[in-house]
Write a protein that holds these residues in place. Sequence first.
Motif, PDB file in Angstrom:
ATOM      1  N   LYS A 164       9.482   2.213  -5.912  1.00 29.81           N
ATOM      2  CA  LYS A 164      10.730   1.440  -5.968  1.00 29.81           C
ATOM      3  C   LYS A 164      10.575   0.203  -6.863  1.00 29.81           C
ATOM      4  N   VAL A 165       9.405  -0.440  -6.769  1.00 33.58           N
ATOM      5  CA  VAL A 165       9.162  -1.665  -7.549  1.00 33.58           C
ATOM      6  C   VAL A 165       8.939  -1.326  -9.032  1.00 33.58           C
ATOM      7  N   GLY A 166       8.601  -0.042  -9.292  1.00 34.30           N
ATOM      8  CA  GLY A 166       8.387   0.379 -10.680  1.00 34.30           C
ATOM      9  C   GLY A 166       6.932   0.255 -11.108  1.00 34.30           C
ATOM     10  N   LEU A 167       6.025   0.246 -10.129  1.00 37.92           N
ATOM     11  CA  LEU A 167       4.600   0.083 -10.447  1.00 37.92           C
ATOM     12  C   LEU A 167       3.931   1.417 -10.744  1.00 37.92           C
ATOM     13  N   ILE A 168       4.491   2.493 -10.172  1.00 41.11           N
ATOM     14  CA  ILE A 168       3.942   3.845 -10.468  1.00 41.11           C
ATOM     15  C   ILE A 168       5.090   4.773 -10.812  1.00 41.11           C
ATOM     16  N   ARG A 221       0.844  -1.207   0.000  1.00 46.17           N
ATOM     17  CA  ARG A 221       0.000   0.000   0.000  1.00 46.17           C
ATOM     18  C   ARG A 221       0.878   1.255   0.000  1.00 46.17           C
ATOM     19  N   ASP A 222       2.131   1.085   0.410  1.00 47.94           N
ATOM     20  CA  ASP A 222       3.075   2.190   0.557  1.00 47.94           C
ATOM     21  C   ASP A 222       3.507   2.692  -0.836  1.00 47.94           C
ATOM     22  N   GLU A 223       3.202   3.953  -1.119  1.00 44.45           N
ATOM     23  CA  GLU A 223       3.500   4.513  -2.454  1.00 44.45           C
ATOM     24  C   GLU A 223       4.987   4.491  -2.758  1.00 44.45           C
ATOM     25  N   ASP A 224       5.783   4.665  -1.708  1.00 43.77           N
ATOM     26  CA  ASP A 224       7.233   4.673  -1.908  1.00 43.77           C
ATOM     27  C   ASP A 224       7.711   3.297  -2.390  1.00 43.77           C
ATOM     28  N   ILE A 225       7.119   2.236  -1.822  1.00 42.81           N
ATOM     29  CA  ILE A 225       7.463   0.868  -2.256  1.00 42.81           C
ATOM     30  C   ILE A 225       6.995   0.670  -3.702  1.00 42.81           C
ATOM     31  N   ARG A 226       5.777   1.110  -4.001  1.00 45.33           N
ATOM     32  CA  ARG A 226       5.264   0.957  -5.373  1.00 45.33           C
ATOM     33  C   ARG A 226       6.194   1.639  -6.375  1.00 45.33           C
TER      34      ARG A 226
END
Length: 251
Positions: free
Chosen positions: A247-251, A240-245
């Motif tokens: 980093k993963v390249g999802l956003i 749910r963490d935008e920062d993780i998203r």
Amino acid sequence: MMIDMTGKTALITGASRGIGESAARVFAEAGANVVLVARSSDDIERIASEIGDQAIACTCDISSYESVQSAVTKTVETFGCLDVLINNAGGLEPISHLATSDPEGWGKIIDINLKGVYYGMRAVMPIMQAAGGGSILTISSGAAHGPVEAWSHYCASKAGVNMLTRCVDKEERANGIRAIGLSPGTVATQMQRDIKESGINPVSQLEWSDHIPPEWVAQCLLWMCGPEADDWIGDEISLRDEDIRRKVGLI
Ligand code: NJP
């Protein structure tokens, strides 16, 4: 950045659909050999044959240690190594209030969601110790940290799974074993269809469009095999963490 998994082997539980199926496809695309585990055979056999030679299907009920042990043995016999365990298989039925819950059904979820994860960890750890390391990635849930109405078995099992990740880390970090949990948020899979049908708590009122696709979770699991995720070893990542998203390249 794409993580290259060439020459690595990942065993993925609950790979017949949903998050596990996506993980098998994403890890294979990244070059890994993949072992697809589920109780039913047809879907894992179909998905493995769609992936090709680098995939095998292994019918296994993770609530039996013997069954998990033989899946792990088959993995090592086939591919010669086992670098990543993805503890993904899980269930939620029967959904019911604790006061009226069926003790047998309640316990069956603990057998799968908690004991099944322990069995996976127990079976792969000697192999990873001997190899000098590996990654044990376990799907947790927001339900590990906050109670949800009519999900007492599920909440208790996921809270336990979170502690198992921490225990593995305490004992095995020095041996190179990276234990990390992943709380995905709500994901568009069969599990959310079952939740919707129950109609019981606020999660069942969510719209289908509120859920993230299972491919996002799979991409995050792949990212968790790389060095950028090392900060979360022994801990849990929230998708749910935008920062993780990001980093993963999802956003
Ligand atoms: O679930 P679903 P998801 N032994 O129902 C298998 C967590 N999570 O992909 O055995 C071996 O589509 C089953 O196959 P079969 C969730 O708690 C989800 O959504 O043939 N395999 C199927 O392949 C779970 O840990 C959400 O019936 C067994 C798979 O498991 C993980 O994500 C949110 C088995 C289940 O596929 C995957 O769930 C969250 C057994 N004993 C956490 N029992 C979400 N979806 O919103 C079941 O926070 N399987």
